[in-house]
Design an enzyme around this catalytic site. Structure first.
Site, mmCIF file in Angstrom:
data_model
loop_
_atom_site.group_PDB
_atom_site.id
_atom_site.type_symbol
_atom_site.label_atom_id
_atom_site.label_comp_id
_atom_site.label_asym_id
_atom_site.label_seq_id
_atom_site.Cartn_x
_atom_site.Cartn_y
_atom_site.Cartn_z
ATOM 1 N N SER A 1 0.916 -0.980 -0.009
ATOM 2 C CA SER A 1 -0.093 0.030 -0.007
ATOM 3 C C SER A 1 0.906 1.091 -0.132
ATOM 4 C CB SER A 1 -0.888 -0.035 1.355
ATOM 5 O OG SER A 1 -1.593 1.181 1.345
ATOM 6 N N TYR B 1 -2.383 0.550 10.709
ATOM 7 C CA TYR B 1 -2.118 0.051 9.136
ATOM 8 C C TYR B 1 -0.844 0.602 8.709
ATOM 9 C CZ TYR B 1 -3.508 -0.887 4.655
ATOM 10 O OH TYR B 1 -3.524 -1.566 3.159
#
Length: 250
Positions: free
Chosen positions: A135, A148
């Site tokens: 990501s 995250y």
């Protein structure tokens, strides 16, 4: 002999789209995920595939996945580490340890487990490739994303280290780091099942990326000549210039 590709998190979203695309490219796809009913539907759809129920946070389940792949007989030439996810948008001051633990277990330790288990077969093929779906959170932090981003930074460090350690061996290590990808479940899971909050993530964003966009990138990277290693591909929708710069139409 047909080359084998393993795709984790294949029951939905990017994983399912990648399994479909790789099957069309001629791979025998081992589709791994926890929701076996969805996997069986996927396998019937694509034909050239095997469904394996697998929780990547469980050592025994990952060992069983490796045994299934080994039993197929063909060379394992591709691993797509796709399983992952996010939970919560709490600030660090209110961060849920349980959510942070889950994100680390899935994104980092799950990737480690599967990679370790399948690496000998990838190397034995003489032309192995690992593509890990990371990501843009792997290199940019933002408010409410501490857990995250920490997990994705760690996953990125894992893959970067592995690339160094495998230098000289016939296994490529590649990463795809997407920005905004709209799938059925990622934002919904992150928002604890609140559909309105999940929808708000993409509100006004013209054409966020789709699962098929990422599957297209996986296929492109995995099918280059084996001496070509695309270390990292960062992909965002045109409406997202950076993690903090997103154009939203009213």
């Amino acid at each position: 002999m047909v080359n084998i590709a393993v795709v984790t998190g294949a029951s939905s979203g990017i994983g399912a789209a990648t399994a479909r695309r790789l099957a069309r490219e001629g791979f025998h796809v081992v589709a791994a995920a926890r929701r076996v009913d969805r996997l069986e539907t996927l396998v019937k759809e694509v034909g050239n595939a095997t469904a394996v129920e697998c929780d990547i946070t469980d050592d025994a389940a990952v060992a069983a996945l490796a045994a299934t792949v080994d039993g197929l007989g063909g060379p394992l030439t591709l691993l797509v580490n796709n399983a992952g996810g996010a939970r919560g948008v709490d600030p660090v001051s209110d961060g849920s340890v349980d959510d942070w633990q889950w994100m680390y277990d899935v994104n980092v330790l799950g990737t480690l487990r599967v990679t370790k288990a399948l690496l000998p077969m990838l190397e034995a093929s003489g032309a192995g490739t690992i593509v890990t779906i990371g990501s843009t959170a792997a290199f940019v932090v933002y408010e409410g994303g501490g857990g995250y981003t920490a997990a994705k930074h760690a996953q990125n460090a894992l893959m970067g280290t592995l690339r160094l350690e495998l230098a000289g061996k016939p296994v490529r290590v590649m990463e795809i780091d997407p920005g905004m990808v709209r799938t059925d479940e990622f934002a919904l899971n992150r928002m604890g099942g609140d559909q309105s909050k999940a929808d708000a993530v993409y509100e006004g964003v013209r054409e966020p990326l789709t699962a098929e966009d990422i599957a297209d990138c996986v296929t492109f990277m995995a099918t280059r000549a084996h001496h070509v290693n695309i270390d990292r591909l960062v992909i965002r929708p045109i409406a997202q210039a950076a993690q903090h710069k997103v154009v939203r139409e009213k």
